[in-house]
Write a protein that holds these residues in place. Structure first.
Motif, PDB file in Angstrom:
ATOM      1  N   UNK A 163       2.319  16.969 -19.008  1.00 57.16           N
ATOM      2  CA  UNK A 163       2.179  15.616 -19.539  1.00 57.16           C
ATOM      3  C   UNK A 163       0.703  15.227 -19.513  1.00 57.16           C
ATOM      4  N   UNK A 164       0.184  14.938 -20.698  1.00 56.99           N
ATOM      5  CA  UNK A 164      -1.205  14.509 -20.843  1.00 56.99           C
ATOM      6  C   UNK A 164      -1.173  13.100 -21.410  1.00 56.99           C
ATOM      7  N   UNK A 165      -1.838  12.183 -20.744  1.00 58.87           N
ATOM      8  CA  UNK A 165      -1.898  10.855 -21.364  1.00 58.87           C
ATOM      9  C   UNK A 165      -3.263  10.206 -21.222  1.00 58.87           C
ATOM     10  N   UNK A 166      -3.577   9.441 -22.266  1.00 58.62           N
ATOM     11  CA  UNK A 166      -4.855   8.734 -22.325  1.00 58.62           C
ATOM     12  C   UNK A 166      -4.626   7.295 -21.890  1.00 58.62           C
ATOM     13  N   UNK A 167      -5.438   6.890 -20.949  1.00 53.48           N
ATOM     14  CA  UNK A 167      -5.328   5.522 -20.468  1.00 53.48           C
ATOM     15  C   UNK A 167      -6.710   5.073 -20.003  1.00 53.48           C
ATOM     16  N   UNK A 168      -6.781   3.890 -19.487  1.00 54.57           N
ATOM     17  CA  UNK A 168      -8.073   3.378 -19.025  1.00 54.57           C
ATOM     18  C   UNK A 168      -7.819   2.263 -18.011  1.00 54.57           C
TER      19      UNK A 168
ATOM     20  N   UNK B 219      -2.624  -0.875 -21.033  1.00 57.30           N
ATOM     21  CA  UNK B 219      -2.637   0.104 -19.946  1.00 57.30           C
ATOM     22  C   UNK B 219      -2.227  -0.561 -18.638  1.00 57.30           C
ATOM     23  N   UNK B 220      -2.725  -1.771 -18.438  1.00 53.99           N
ATOM     24  CA  UNK B 220      -2.380  -2.489 -17.208  1.00 53.99           C
ATOM     25  C   UNK B 220      -0.893  -2.829 -17.159  1.00 53.99           C
ATOM     26  N   UNK B 221      -0.367  -3.211 -18.300  1.00 50.05           N
ATOM     27  CA  UNK B 221       1.045  -3.617 -18.330  1.00 50.05           C
ATOM     28  C   UNK B 221       1.980  -2.471 -17.954  1.00 50.05           C
ATOM     29  N   UNK B 222       1.547  -1.245 -18.268  1.00 46.45           N
ATOM     30  CA  UNK B 222       2.425  -0.092 -17.994  1.00 46.45           C
ATOM     31  C   UNK B 222       1.958   0.747 -16.818  1.00 46.45           C
ATOM     32  N   UNK B 223       0.856   0.400 -16.185  1.00 43.72           N
ATOM     33  CA  UNK B 223       0.240   1.319 -15.221  1.00 43.72           C
ATOM     34  C   UNK B 223       1.140   1.661 -14.033  1.00 43.72           C
TER      35      UNK B 223
ATOM     36  N   UNK C 257       3.743   4.171 -15.361  1.00 44.80           N
ATOM     37  CA  UNK C 257       3.326   5.546 -15.641  1.00 44.80           C
ATOM     38  C   UNK C 257       2.774   6.243 -14.410  1.00 44.80           C
ATOM     39  N   UNK C 258       2.248   5.490 -13.466  1.00 38.50           N
ATOM     40  CA  UNK C 258       1.783   6.128 -12.224  1.00 38.50           C
ATOM     41  C   UNK C 258       2.980   6.674 -11.442  1.00 38.50           C
ATOM     42  N   UNK C 259       4.005   5.874 -11.328  1.00 43.89           N
ATOM     43  CA  UNK C 259       5.214   6.300 -10.610  1.00 43.89           C
ATOM     44  C   UNK C 259       5.868   7.480 -11.326  1.00 43.89           C
ATOM     45  N   UNK C 260       5.933   7.362 -12.652  1.00 46.49           N
ATOM     46  CA  UNK C 260       6.560   8.440 -13.419  1.00 46.49           C
ATOM     47  C   UNK C 260       5.753   9.733 -13.317  1.00 46.49           C
ATOM     48  N   UNK C 261       4.427   9.600 -13.369  1.00 48.05           N
ATOM     49  CA  UNK C 261       3.575  10.772 -13.259  1.00 48.05           C
ATOM     50  C   UNK C 261       3.746  11.457 -11.908  1.00 48.05           C
ATOM     51  N   UNK C 262       3.835  10.655 -10.861  1.00 45.64           N
ATOM     52  CA  UNK C 262       4.048  11.223  -9.523  1.00 45.64           C
ATOM     53  C   UNK C 262       5.377  11.983  -9.463  1.00 45.64           C
ATOM     54  N   UNK C 263       6.396  11.380 -10.054  1.00 47.13           N
ATOM     55  CA  UNK C 263       7.719  12.020 -10.030  1.00 47.13           C
ATOM     56  C   UNK C 263       7.736  13.287 -10.889  1.00 47.13           C
ATOM     57  N   UNK C 264       7.060  13.229 -12.027  1.00 46.16           N
ATOM     58  CA  UNK C 264       7.013  14.395 -12.911  1.00 46.16           C
ATOM     59  C   UNK C 264       6.278  15.543 -12.234  1.00 46.16           C
TER      60      UNK C 264
ATOM     61  N   UNK D 262      -2.720   2.611  -7.276  1.00 46.65           N
ATOM     62  CA  UNK D 262      -1.431   3.031  -7.840  1.00 46.65           C
ATOM     63  C   UNK D 262      -0.870   4.275  -7.157  1.00 46.65           C
ATOM     64  N   UNK D 263      -1.625   4.778  -6.162  1.00 47.26           N
ATOM     65  CA  UNK D 263      -1.194   5.970  -5.416  1.00 47.26           C
ATOM     66  C   UNK D 263      -0.871   7.135  -6.368  1.00 47.26           C
ATOM     67  N   UNK D 264      -1.797   7.361  -7.286  1.00 42.61           N
ATOM     68  CA  UNK D 264      -1.596   8.432  -8.258  1.00 42.61           C
ATOM     69  C   UNK D 264      -1.813   9.784  -7.577  1.00 42.61           C
ATOM     70  N   UNK D 265      -0.817  10.634  -7.636  1.00 44.12           N
ATOM     71  CA  UNK D 265      -0.911  11.945  -6.997  1.00 44.12           C
ATOM     72  C   UNK D 265      -1.411  13.015  -7.964  1.00 44.12           C
ATOM     73  N   UNK D 266      -1.663  12.606  -9.189  1.00 45.29           N
ATOM     74  CA  UNK D 266      -2.126  13.537 -10.225  1.00 45.29           C
ATOM     75  C   UNK D 266      -3.549  13.143 -10.635  1.00 45.29           C
TER      76      UNK D 266
END
Lengths: 195, 197
Positions: free
Chosen positions: B55-60, B66-70, B73-80, B113-117
């Motif tokens: 999964x590759x995604x562009x954000x900022x 980006x803020x509304x979904x951050x 997508x952070x939680x989903x990215x961690x789970x993925x 957001x505790x992003x693990x990726x």
């Protein structure tokens, strides 16, 4: 016995009074229904893609310009005054202008502030419904990138799909080009403002 | 108002590069490009690529979308990532044009957001251009063979309670279970990428 009769009489009076009040209120509502407040700001109306298409089809104009913008979009804000200025210049030649904000509904205060700054005193629109459905409904090739502008001719046929920021001159060329095809190409310099 | 105007300047130039089509490979021209991450390590798509999918995604940082979904997508990215997928978030914006999109602010966002990726800087917007990305956020999902199987939005509503279609989650589920992806392309509004040049 006398007290019981008094209580019964009081209850009857209260019931009658309540019934009269209910009757009057109901009648008042029927005669003067409460105004339906559809939007927080009546000059900013929410529309879905179908409603927007219906709006466009209902216009009797030589050229219809539909600009999709958002308060958070820098290029949108930059080109916005061009639309307003060109509209003032060409509206008496048969130009209609629809602004459609792609902001969130919760951004109405920012939208109103920007529209006010731009001197927009006519009805504008706010996208309603889901992004994917709205974007596809507006134009099948639109990715959702902003700004985006559609230009229709007098027969409501799409003349231009412009998924990019425009300069004043580019917009003017597009508008005069479509007006020319409708036989009214000369701007009325007595009307509105020019850049 | 000043604050508003500064964050508004965010959104940017329209970009006309051809977006990757479904079935496309990860662009080979950029797969080895090393990008600085918020943890101080450099990473490339080749390094995070997974045999289960990527999964590759562009954000900022600054974009309201980006803020509304951050958080989602952070939680989903961690789970993925926990499921074995390769996951990477890429910031393609030039911080000289949008100060909020600096690496320092990226670090704060990744920590918050505790992003693990990896959350990396796409210096020169090389990857955004190669992908034909136009806005943030924008998602690209590649399957085990490295083919693009989903592109578009995260889900269908800013408000979590109003989400009816979880586009990306459905795509990942279908991909991992070998089923067809019902909606492989979706559209969404976003902030135009503030390209480096």
């Amino acid at each position: 016995m006398f007290m019981n009769l008094k209580k019964i009489f009081t209850l009857i009076l209260l019931s009658l009074g309540f019934a009269v009040v209910v009757f009057l209120v109901t009648r008042q509502e029927e005669e003067n229904p409460s105004p339906v407040v559809e939007e927080e700001n009546s000059d900013l109306q929410a529309v879905n893609a179908d409603q927007l298409k219906a709006l466009i089809q209902g216009l009797d104009s030589k050229v219809i310009v539909v600009n999709f913008w958002a308060t958070f979009c820098g290029p949108c804000r930059e080109e916005f005054p061009y639309f307003v200025s060109l509209y003032r210049e060409f509206k008496d030649q048969g130009m209609s202008l629809l602004f459609v904000s792609m902001d969130f509904d919760s951004d109405r205060p920012q939208i109103d502030e920007f529209l006010s700054e731009q001197g927009v005193n006519f009805v504008t629109y706010l996208r309603a419904g889901k992004d994917d459905e709205f974007i596809r409904g507006v134009h099948p090739e639109w990715s959702g990138v902003l700004p985006m502008t559609l230009v229709y001719d007098s027969s409501k046929q799409l003349a231009k799909f412009l998924p990019k920021a425009m300069t004043y001159e580019e917009l003017e060329d597009v508008i005069t080009g479509v007006l020319s095809s409708s036989g009214r190409s000369q701007p009325n310099k007595d009307q509105g403002e020019s850049k | 108002m000043k604050t508003l105007l500064s964050f508004l300047s965010c959104c940017v130039l329209s970009f006309s590069a051809q977006a990757l089509s479904l079935g496309a490979d990860v662009p080979s021209s950029v797969s080895a490009v090393e990008m600085m991450g918020t943890d101080g390590a450099k990473v490339s798509l080749a390094k995070i690529n997974s045999s289960k999918g990527t999964l590759v995604f562009f954000t900022c940082n600054h974009c309201p979308y980006s803020k509304a979904w951050e958080e989602r997508y952070a939680k989903f990215g961690n789970e993925a990532k926990a499921k074995g997928l390769g996951v990477i978030a890429i910031n393609p914006n030039n911080p000289a044009k949008q100060a909020e999109d600096s690496l320092e602010n990226m670090k704060k966002k990744a920590a918050r957001l505790k992003m693990s990726f990896p959350y990396v800087v796409d210096e020169g917007s090389k990857l955004a251009k190669a992908f034909g990305a136009e806005k943030t956020p924008e998602f690209f999902l590649f399957d085990a063979k490295g083919k693009l199987v989903y592109t578009g939005a995260f889900d269908d509503s800013k408000d979590v309670s109003d989400v009816e279609e979880a586009f990306l989650a459905s795509a990942v589920d279908a991909m991992l279970s070998g089923k067809p992806i019902a909606k492989a392309e979706t559209r969404a509004v976003g902030c135009g990428i503030k390209f480096w040049n």
